[in-house]
Design an enzyme around this catalytic site. Structure first.
Site, PDB file in Angstrom:
ATOM      1  N   TYR A  43      -5.467 -40.363   7.928  1.00 28.49           N
ATOM      2  CA  TYR A  43      -6.255 -40.999   8.999  1.00 28.49           C
ATOM      3  C   TYR A  43      -7.621 -41.424   8.483  1.00 28.49           C
ATOM      4  O   TYR A  43      -8.291 -40.645   7.783  1.00 28.49           O
ATOM      5  CB  TYR A  43      -6.478 -39.999  10.138  1.00 28.49           C
ATOM      6  CG  TYR A  43      -5.233 -39.665  10.947  1.00 28.49           C
ATOM      7  CD1 TYR A  43      -4.551 -40.653  11.647  1.00 28.49           C
ATOM      8  CD2 TYR A  43      -4.780 -38.352  11.040  1.00 28.49           C
ATOM      9  CE1 TYR A  43      -3.434 -40.340  12.410  1.00 28.49           C
ATOM     10  CE2 TYR A  43      -3.665 -38.030  11.804  1.00 28.49           C
ATOM     11  CZ  TYR A  43      -2.993 -39.039  12.479  1.00 28.49           C
ATOM     12  OH  TYR A  43      -1.898 -38.726  13.235  1.00 28.49           O
ATOM     13  N   ARG A  85     -21.445  -4.250  25.167  1.00 28.81           N
ATOM     14  CA  ARG A  85     -20.225  -4.966  25.485  1.00 28.81           C
ATOM     15  C   ARG A  85     -19.468  -4.138  26.515  1.00 28.81           C
ATOM     16  O   ARG A  85     -19.620  -4.348  27.697  1.00 28.81           O
ATOM     17  CB  ARG A  85     -19.399  -5.216  24.211  1.00 28.81           C
ATOM     18  CG  ARG A  85     -18.282  -6.208  24.417  1.00 28.81           C
ATOM     19  CD  ARG A  85     -17.579  -6.577  23.109  1.00 28.81           C
ATOM     20  NE  ARG A  85     -16.868  -5.466  22.510  1.00 28.81           N
ATOM     21  CZ  ARG A  85     -16.177  -5.548  21.370  1.00 28.81           C
ATOM     22  NH1 ARG A  85     -16.127  -6.686  20.707  1.00 28.81           N
ATOM     23  NH2 ARG A  85     -15.545  -4.497  20.893  1.00 28.81           N
ATOM     24  N   MET A 130      -2.098 -32.245  12.533  1.00 22.39           N
ATOM     25  CA  MET A 130      -1.545 -31.189  13.378  1.00 22.39           C
ATOM     26  C   MET A 130      -0.402 -30.441  12.673  1.00 22.39           C
ATOM     27  O   MET A 130      -0.356 -29.213  12.696  1.00 22.39           O
ATOM     28  CB  MET A 130      -1.033 -31.786  14.696  1.00 22.39           C
ATOM     29  CG  MET A 130      -0.597 -30.729  15.683  1.00 22.39           C
ATOM     30  SD  MET A 130       0.147 -31.419  17.154  1.00 22.39           S
ATOM     31  CE  MET A 130      -1.243 -32.173  17.956  1.00 22.39           C
ATOM     32  N   LYS A 143      -4.543  -5.262  16.567  1.00 24.29           N
ATOM     33  CA  LYS A 143      -4.783  -6.336  17.554  1.00 24.29           C
ATOM     34  C   LYS A 143      -4.655  -7.692  16.858  1.00 24.29           C
ATOM     35  O   LYS A 143      -4.560  -7.755  15.622  1.00 24.29           O
ATOM     36  CB  LYS A 143      -6.163  -6.144  18.179  1.00 24.29           C
ATOM     37  CG  LYS A 143      -7.287  -6.311  17.187  1.00 24.29           C
ATOM     38  CD  LYS A 143      -8.628  -5.837  17.733  1.00 24.29           C
ATOM     39  CE  LYS A 143      -9.705  -6.114  16.710  1.00 24.29           C
ATOM     40  NZ  LYS A 143     -10.915  -5.327  16.923  1.00 24.29           N
TER      41      LYS A 143
END
Ligand SMILES: *Cc1c(COP(=O)(O)O)cnc(C)c1O
EC number: 5.1.1.1
Length: 383
Positions: free
Chosen positions: A275, A135, A323, A36
């Protein structure tokens, strides 16, 4: 397709892990490779292809989308088991393609019967029992109705397995909770058998349970993190070592993540880098810009923290991870130039950035760090 970085899967390391796990579990225990989360970030199609070449032919996934990717890679050569989401519109696909799946509520059971009847194909079901994780899973009180349904619809349903999942087997703090779950699971198995509904197999163990509680191995183990060469937690590793004379790690990291220096720049003492004001140059510095950022899965929390390897030297991330880019301090890396290799996870000459060191810095679990690595980065299998 991103060309800013690449991921290598080391087949020799994977074979080593599989050999170790098979030896640990013994021949009678079936091995299901949990893939997964894009095979924990390794890239599901490339990973299952490599795993199949190493003798693995049973895969567990979360949803039907992942099952379809395995079919694309391996056609009908592997057994696939969906542990989580099956939407109603996918029920016919899953049964028609001989994919096994967990059933943990009546709605899904009825959908399975409906689709199996329509297709005239038997649905291969694993009943998931609620044993204490709270769950997914049938409660014990629901089981008598499930047994009745199964008997009534036995031309359409095959009870391949009974299963459950533990609520934190990687931590000793959960010892009693897990022990209670194991006991409850055995009671439920017995209850089904007493009512003439005997599942072909029973299974419960993830990586941590398979090591911490060997009795949970049963007929099949669902192994994710360990096959990738990592331990579920330091506790599991220590627990494993405690019974062994040889105190070395038997697992090998499969993944390597690399990029290249995009640009270089000199920064004067007293200037800020990137930044804002998060990094002030306290000496004249040389900075390398790496075309990797949080959009590729390199966490922002590694700002001013992360380490990468360039020319065999460890370099620290300075300023914030952006980013698409980040900056690292290469002041002391003499010969650095544009296009030099940058290792984000993996080894270069004598040094290594391990997944664990990486995730300790950013307070992420191994699991989370790996699955965040962007799907679009090309994956390549190396020998
Ligand atoms: C993810 C998962 C596993 C595998 O867990 P690891 O800790 O990676 O071995 C096993 N079973 C279920 C139900 C899971 O969701």
């Amino acid at each position: 397709m991103h060309t800013n970085s690449s991921i290598e899967l080391n087949q020799t390391a994977y074979q080593n892990n599989i050999d170790f796990l098979r030896k640990t579990f013994g021949k009678k225990v079936q091995f299901s490779s949990v893939v997964k989360g894009n095979a924990y970030g390794h890239g599901i199609k490339e990973f299952v292809t490599m795993a199949y070449d190493c003798g693995v032919s049973h895969f567990s996934v979360f949803d039907v989308e992942e099952a379809k990717l395995i079919k694309e890679a391996l056609a009908d050569k592997a057994t696939i088991m969906v542990m989580g989401l099956v939407q109603e519109i996918d029920m016919e696909w899953i049964i028609a393609n001989n994919v096994e799946f967990f059933v943990f509520d009546k709605i899904r059971l009825n959908q399975a019967i409906k689709a199996a009847k329509k297709l005239k194909i038997v649905a291969k079901i694993h009943i998931e029992a609620e044993t204490g994780m709270n769950r997914t899973g049938f409660e014990k009180r629901e089981l008598s109705a499930v047994i009745t349904t199964f008997k009534k619809e036995k031309e359409h349903l095959y009870l391949k397995g009974l299963c459950t999942h533990y609520a934190g087997a990687e931590s000793i703090a959960n010892y009693y909770r897990v022990e209670k779950q194991i006991k409850k699971f055995e009671e439920i198995y017995q209850y089904l058998c007493d009512n003439d509904l005997r599942p072909e197999i029973k299974h419960s163990a993830c990586s941590a349970a398979s090591i911490m509680f060997p009795k949970t191995r049963m007929d099949l183990v669902r192994i994710g993190i360990m096959q990738y060469g990592l331990w579920s937690s330091p506790e599991v590793f220590v627990n494993y070592l405690s019974t062994k004379k040889n105190k070395t790690d038997p697992l090998k990291r499969v993944i390597t993540w690399k990029s290249n220096v995009m640009s270089l720049k000199k920064v004067s003492i007293g200037d800020f880098i990137g930044y804002g004001t998060s990094f002030l140059a306290e000496r004249n510095m040389k900075i390398a810009v790496i075309p990797i950022g949080y959009s590729h899965g390199y966490s922002r929390s590694l700002s001013n923290q992360g380490r990468v390897l360039i020319n065999g030297q460890r370099c620290i991330v300075v300023g914030s991870v952006n980013m698409n880019m980040m900056t690292v301090d290469v002041t002391d890396v003499a010969a650095v130039k544009k296009d030099d290799e940058v290792v984000l996870i993996g080894s270069q000459e004598e040094l290594t950035v391990s997944v664990a060191s990486f995730s300790d810095f950013s307070n992420q679990l191994n699991y989370e760090l790996l699955t965040r690595i962007a799907k679009t980065i090309p994956r390549k299998i190396i020998e």
